[in-house]
Scaffold this motif. Sequence first.
Motif, PDB file in Angstrom:
ATOM      1  N   ILE A 182      42.710  40.186  39.227  1.00 15.30           N
ATOM      2  CA  ILE A 182      42.065  39.307  38.260  1.00 15.30           C
ATOM      3  C   ILE A 182      40.594  39.354  38.682  1.00 15.30           C
ATOM      4  CG2 ILE A 182      41.640  36.800  37.726  1.00 15.30           C
ATOM      5  CD1 ILE A 182      44.472  38.104  36.922  1.00 15.30           C
ATOM      6  N   LEU A 183      39.646  39.520  38.006  1.00 16.10           N
ATOM      7  CA  LEU A 183      38.214  39.937  38.236  1.00 16.10           C
ATOM      8  C   LEU A 183      38.244  40.876  39.128  1.00 16.10           C
ATOM      9  CD1 LEU A 183      37.363  35.913  37.339  1.00 16.10           C
ATOM     10  CD2 LEU A 183      36.733  37.828  35.997  1.00 16.10           C
ATOM     11  N   GLY A 184      38.741  41.973  39.183  1.00 12.68           N
ATOM     12  CA  GLY A 184      38.567  42.684  40.267  1.00 12.68           C
ATOM     13  C   GLY A 184      39.387  42.266  41.705  1.00 12.68           C
ATOM     14  N   MET A 185      39.834  41.168  41.625  1.00 12.53           N
ATOM     15  CA  MET A 185      40.360  40.942  43.013  1.00 12.53           C
ATOM     16  C   MET A 185      41.940  40.909  43.034  1.00 12.53           C
ATOM     17  SD  MET A 185      38.444  38.825  45.146  1.00 12.53           S
ATOM     18  CE  MET A 185      37.867  37.263  45.580  1.00 12.53           C
ATOM     19  N   LYS A 186      42.459  41.786  44.223  1.00 12.49           N
ATOM     20  CA  LYS A 186      43.972  41.681  44.323  1.00 12.49           C
ATOM     21  C   LYS A 186      44.651  40.440  44.172  1.00 12.49           C
ATOM     22  CE  LYS A 186      45.123  46.312  45.396  1.00 12.49           C
ATOM     23  NZ  LYS A 186      44.716  47.514  46.159  1.00 12.49           N
ATOM     24  N   ILE A 190      43.005  43.551  30.277  1.00 11.01           N
ATOM     25  CA  ILE A 190      42.376  42.597  29.332  1.00 11.01           C
ATOM     26  C   ILE A 190      40.932  42.496  29.635  1.00 11.01           C
ATOM     27  CG2 ILE A 190      42.375  40.382  28.292  1.00 11.01           C
ATOM     28  CD1 ILE A 190      45.268  40.300  28.661  1.00 11.01           C
ATOM     29  N   ALA A 191      39.992  42.793  28.700  1.00  9.26           N
ATOM     30  CA  ALA A 191      38.634  42.502  28.817  1.00  9.26           C
ATOM     31  C   ALA A 191      38.008  41.412  28.726  1.00  9.26           C
ATOM     32  CB  ALA A 191      37.912  43.518  27.889  1.00  9.26           C
ATOM     33  N   GLU A 198      37.623  30.353  33.609  1.00  9.61           N
ATOM     34  CA  GLU A 198      37.219  31.605  32.924  1.00  9.61           C
ATOM     35  C   GLU A 198      38.258  32.123  31.987  1.00  9.61           C
ATOM     36  OE1 GLU A 198      34.543  33.273  36.434  1.00  9.61           O
ATOM     37  OE2 GLU A 198      34.946  34.751  34.860  1.00  9.61           O
ATOM     38  N   ILE A 199      39.585  32.111  32.592  1.00  5.45           N
ATOM     39  CA  ILE A 199      40.840  32.595  31.804  1.00  5.45           C
ATOM     40  C   ILE A 199      41.766  31.659  31.685  1.00  5.45           C
ATOM     41  CG2 ILE A 199      42.495  34.817  32.205  1.00  5.45           C
ATOM     42  CD1 ILE A 199      40.827  35.770  34.225  1.00  5.45           C
ATOM     43  N   VAL A 212      32.941  47.243  29.510  1.00  2.04           N
ATOM     44  CA  VAL A 212      33.353  45.996  29.469  1.00  2.04           C
ATOM     45  C   VAL A 212      34.092  45.715  30.567  1.00  2.04           C
ATOM     46  CG1 VAL A 212      34.137  44.184  27.978  1.00  2.04           C
ATOM     47  CG2 VAL A 212      33.573  46.117  26.982  1.00  2.04           C
ATOM     48  N   GLU A 213      33.731  44.451  31.093  1.00  2.00           N
ATOM     49  CA  GLU A 213      34.615  44.075  32.494  1.00  2.00           C
ATOM     50  C   GLU A 213      35.984  43.737  32.271  1.00  2.00           C
ATOM     51  OE1 GLU A 213      34.570  40.727  36.063  1.00  2.00           O
ATOM     52  OE2 GLU A 213      33.002  40.557  34.389  1.00  2.00           O
ATOM     53  N   LYS A 214      36.719  44.200  32.933  1.00  2.00           N
ATOM     54  CA  LYS A 214      38.192  43.869  32.758  1.00  2.00           C
ATOM     55  C   LYS A 214      38.338  42.825  33.737  1.00  2.00           C
ATOM     56  CE  LYS A 214      39.280  47.765  30.623  1.00  2.00           C
ATOM     57  NZ  LYS A 214      39.415  47.796  29.100  1.00  2.00           N
ATOM     58  N   VAL A 215      38.985  41.805  33.177  1.00  2.00           N
ATOM     59  CA  VAL A 215      39.335  40.636  33.800  1.00  2.00           C
ATOM     60  C   VAL A 215      40.710  40.497  34.272  1.00  2.00           C
ATOM     61  CG1 VAL A 215      37.506  39.372  32.812  1.00  2.00           C
ATOM     62  CG2 VAL A 215      39.645  39.149  31.978  1.00  2.00           C
ATOM     63  N   VAL A 216      41.792  41.162  33.536  1.00  2.00           N
ATOM     64  CA  VAL A 216      43.165  41.202  33.927  1.00  2.00           C
ATOM     65  C   VAL A 216      43.440  42.875  34.237  1.00  2.00           C
ATOM     66  CG1 VAL A 216      45.534  40.761  33.289  1.00  2.00           C
ATOM     67  CG2 VAL A 216      43.674  39.101  33.126  1.00  2.00           C
ATOM     68  N   GLN A 217      43.874  43.230  35.215  1.00  2.36           N
ATOM     69  CA  GLN A 217      44.324  44.520  35.139  1.00  2.36           C
ATOM     70  C   GLN A 217      45.764  44.599  35.952  1.00  2.36           C
ATOM     71  OE1 GLN A 217      40.562  45.340  37.483  1.00  2.36           O
ATOM     72  NE2 GLN A 217      40.973  47.484  36.447  1.00  2.36           N
ATOM     73  N   ILE A 218      46.804  44.943  35.128  1.00  4.64           N
ATOM     74  CA  ILE A 218      48.212  44.979  35.807  1.00  4.64           C
ATOM     75  C   ILE A 218      48.768  46.395  35.619  1.00  4.64           C
ATOM     76  CG2 ILE A 218      50.518  44.197  35.317  1.00  4.64           C
ATOM     77  CD1 ILE A 218      49.517  41.722  33.801  1.00  4.64           C
ATOM     78  N   ASP A 219      48.967  47.125  36.862  1.00  2.00           N
ATOM     79  CA  ASP A 219      49.559  48.345  36.822  1.00  2.00           C
ATOM     80  C   ASP A 219      51.068  48.409  37.012  1.00  2.00           C
ATOM     81  OD1 ASP A 219      49.238  51.102  37.303  1.00  2.00           O
ATOM     82  OD2 ASP A 219      48.856  50.823  39.313  1.00  2.00           O
ATOM     83  N   LYS A 220      51.787  48.890  36.131  1.00  2.00           N
ATOM     84  CA  LYS A 220      53.230  49.303  36.244  1.00  2.00           C
ATOM     85  C   LYS A 220      53.920  48.095  37.193  1.00  2.00           C
ATOM     86  CE  LYS A 220      52.860  53.993  36.096  1.00  2.00           C
ATOM     87  NZ  LYS A 220      52.354  55.168  37.046  1.00  2.00           N
TER      88      LYS A 220
END
Length: 236
Positions: free
Chosen positions: A65-69, A30-31, A159-160, A3-11
């Motif tokens: 967001i959507l794979g974009m930094k 968040i997917a 989209e989000i 499933v595509e992760k639309v939000v990725q937050i790392d520490k």
Amino acid sequence: MTVEKVVQIDKLSFSYPDGTQALKDVSLEIAQGEKVALIGANGAGKSTLLLHLNGIFCRNGRVQILGMKLEKRNLKFIRQKVGLVFQNPDDQLFCPTVFDDVAFGARNLNLLEEQVTQRVTRALEAVGLAGFEHHSAFHLSFGEKKRVSIATVLAMDSEILVLDEPTSNLDPRGKKEIVQLLRKIDGTQIIVTHDLGLAKNLCDRVVVLSKGKKVADGNTEEIFHNQAFLESHGLA
Ligand SMILES: Nc1ncnc2c1ncn2[C@@H]1O[C@H](COP(=O)(O)OP(=O)(O)OP(=O)(O)O)[C@@H](O)[C@H]1O
Ligand SMILES: [Mg+2]
């Protein structure tokens, strides 16, 4: 299939210039299509976290967001994808008329003016403010301003959707209408709220922040069932 992760937050950690540490090592994924409630006591860091999702705060490459930094060169793209409703509508509305405020984001999508007008009309109808186009947002009640703020992101078809207390100060009918509206929208939604009923109503997943840290992330029913946990974080 992943499933595509639309939000990725790392520490993610964040301190305000006066030294207040508002976020401590928060990680979150968040997917696509998920509806997530973000809850926590006053001062927990909820609004600060949301302000990182469309680059109002843009820190150390820890948000994607959507794979974009999230960095300067990607901000235009990201702001088209993430529709953020601020907690305080006075931070959102700055144009001479309600029409211009609601049209602002949609105009940045390079639509024809006719399409922009259609979107503004549709968005104002959705928030119960048809006919308010030529009012000045400055003179509206707080609840009306909140509705206009929501209309600004609806008109963008983002989209989000990221909503900071979307139903605070709305009357009961207005609240119900916004809940029904959000339920009908398929895209990903991240909703900050102090209204646990609303969170339960709209979101299968809940993330709990406490003093800048993520202290729970999981199924809404399960987390809300744990009264002692909610009490220990000022939520019951
Ligand atoms: N501009 C600022 N300068 C300094 N500290 C700030 C600023 N904005 C927020 N803070 C502090 O950062 C922490 C997190 O604030 P934030 O607004 O993110 O909380 P919140 O969870 O959204 O709270 P609420 O439920 O009251 O809206 C708090 O301790 C707050 O006092
Ligand atoms: Mg807040």
